[in-house]
Design a protein around this motif. Sequence first.
Motif, mmCIF file in Angstrom:
data_model
loop_
_atom_site.group_PDB
_atom_site.id
_atom_site.type_symbol
_atom_site.label_atom_id
_atom_site.label_comp_id
_atom_site.label_asym_id
_atom_site.label_seq_id
_atom_site.Cartn_x
_atom_site.Cartn_y
_atom_site.Cartn_z
ATOM 1 N N TRP A 1 35.453 32.586 28.710
ATOM 2 C CA TRP A 1 34.383 33.524 29.035
ATOM 3 C C TRP A 1 34.679 34.326 30.305
ATOM 4 O O TRP A 1 34.404 35.530 30.332
ATOM 5 N N PRO A 2 35.241 33.745 31.362
ATOM 6 C CA PRO A 2 35.589 34.586 32.517
ATOM 7 C C PRO A 2 36.534 35.726 32.151
ATOM 8 O O PRO A 2 36.360 36.865 32.599
ATOM 9 N N ASP A 3 37.556 35.433 31.319
ATOM 10 C CA ASP A 3 38.481 36.488 30.898
ATOM 11 C C ASP A 3 37.777 37.507 30.003
ATOM 12 O O ASP A 3 38.031 38.710 30.106
ATOM 13 N N ALA A 4 36.917 37.023 29.110
ATOM 14 C CA ALA A 4 36.223 37.931 28.199
ATOM 15 C C ALA A 4 35.268 38.848 28.958
ATOM 16 O O ALA A 4 35.200 40.057 28.699
ATOM 17 N N LEU A 5 34.535 38.287 29.933
ATOM 18 C CA LEU A 5 33.591 39.106 30.696
ATOM 19 C C LEU A 5 34.302 40.137 31.562
ATOM 20 O O LEU A 5 33.727 41.187 31.879
ATOM 21 N N ALA A 6 35.536 39.859 31.937
ATOM 22 C CA ALA A 6 36.285 40.816 32.757
ATOM 23 C C ALA A 6 36.509 42.135 32.030
ATOM 24 O O ALA A 6 36.742 43.167 32.678
ATOM 25 N N THR A 7 36.429 42.126 30.707
ATOM 26 C CA THR A 7 36.639 43.358 29.936
ATOM 27 C C THR A 7 35.348 44.136 29.728
ATOM 28 O O THR A 7 35.376 45.233 29.177
ATOM 29 N N ALA A 8 34.204 43.577 30.155
ATOM 30 C CA ALA A 8 32.915 44.207 29.855
ATOM 31 C C ALA A 8 32.476 45.208 30.907
ATOM 32 O O ALA A 8 31.562 45.985 30.663
ATOM 33 N N GLY A 9 33.110 45.223 32.073
ATOM 34 C CA GLY A 9 32.712 46.160 33.115
ATOM 35 C C GLY A 9 32.790 45.514 34.482
ATOM 36 O O GLY A 9 32.921 44.292 34.606
ATOM 37 N N PRO A 10 32.676 46.320 35.557
ATOM 38 C CA PRO A 10 32.851 45.792 36.916
ATOM 39 C C PRO A 10 31.876 44.666 37.258
ATOM 40 O O PRO A 10 32.274 43.632 37.793
ATOM 41 N N GLY A 11 30.591 44.853 36.984
ATOM 42 C CA GLY A 11 29.624 43.814 37.308
ATOM 43 C C GLY A 11 29.872 42.539 36.539
ATOM 44 O O GLY A 11 29.764 41.427 37.082
ATOM 45 N N PHE A 12 30.245 42.675 35.280
ATOM 46 C CA PHE A 12 30.507 41.500 34.453
ATOM 47 C C PHE A 12 31.805 40.817 34.859
ATOM 48 O O PHE A 12 31.945 39.597 34.723
ATOM 49 N N GLU A 13 32.760 41.592 35.362
ATOM 50 C CA GLU A 13 33.994 40.989 35.854
ATOM 51 C C GLU A 13 33.690 40.063 37.031
ATOM 52 O O GLU A 13 34.221 38.944 37.123
ATOM 53 N N ALA A 14 32.810 40.506 37.947
ATOM 54 C CA ALA A 14 32.415 39.654 39.070
ATOM 55 C C ALA A 14 31.685 38.414 38.583
ATOM 56 O O ALA A 14 31.854 37.315 39.136
ATOM 57 N N LEU A 15 30.898 38.567 37.529
ATOM 58 C CA LEU A 15 30.180 37.422 36.966
ATOM 59 C C LEU A 15 31.163 36.411 36.373
ATOM 60 O O LEU A 15 31.011 35.197 36.549
ATOM 61 N N GLY A 16 32.173 36.909 35.663
ATOM 62 C CA GLY A 16 33.189 36.015 35.113
ATOM 63 C C GLY A 16 33.940 35.269 36.201
ATOM 64 O O GLY A 16 34.206 34.065 36.085
#
Length: 322
Positions: free
Chosen positions: A236-251
Amino acid sequence: MNAGSHAAECVRVLAGLLRSGLAVPDALAEWHRHVPSGAAGPLRRAAGRLRLGASPARVVGDLGDFLGPDCDALSGLVDAHLRSGGDLARMLDSYATSVQERVNAAARAHNAGSGARASGRLIAALPALVFPLTPLSHAPLFDGVGLVCLFAGSGLVWAGMAWIERLVPRPPPGDDPAAYLADLTASMLRGGVGLEAALVAATRAPDGAPADGRVDNAPARGLGRARRMARLGRTWPDALATAGPGFEALGTLLERAAALGIPAATALEGFAAHRREEGGRTFENAARRAPVFMVVPLAVCVLPAFVLLCVVPFLRGLALRG
């Protein structure tokens, strides 16, 4: 009470019904009996749809006119509970707290912008407010010079007000998408849902469509892509990194929390609070800078308008009397 506070109160009522021992369908059927009278109508209709066989998650998801953008989140919580178990009452209480915090932050942002906007409008409108006194000058107002001053001054007043209106920032129209996802996931974790199941449920839009009331299309598409990548085996951290800047920080936060042994729910709630505080500070700083920038339209538009609408007629009157 505004719409967000109203939704938070009603969500807490539903959580109380679940804690009393009612099953989810029974609690939804009884919901309309325990909320303020203004909310009873939509919930009574929802109870009728439930009796006709609609699923609880779908019934909650169709309450957009009543719950606003939070209906998608509440539908996701109900769906996560039915799929994965967990304490739905605790999930709802946790999410209601985040809704109230969001409402309070939006109110602070609104107040910060409203003061600057009201001051700018008042100053820009001063020439128009003083203009009714110009007949006391005994100068002709509708000859060639008077009409030129009237139309030019009115145009400058309008331009000044429009310019000032553009200088005052407006609060963001919706919640930060990454903070929203963090809060929703944390609510599910608080209720006992596993992190994997919580992330799947939190990133799932109703019927697979982008949840336009919750986030705009680009973040919704990014979350859909992240969910598909996680289904294909990416973490999930790697997957969220592709969703956008805010989601990358969340991952990155989820990865760090797992490495350090920090409870994910606590980390997610802190992340959401930090994102909203950061956005609030950015907006408040912009609102505080707005009066400084207003000096330009005041000098370029408002002062010349005051001269044309107020000073010139009195000077003409003095000249005619002399």
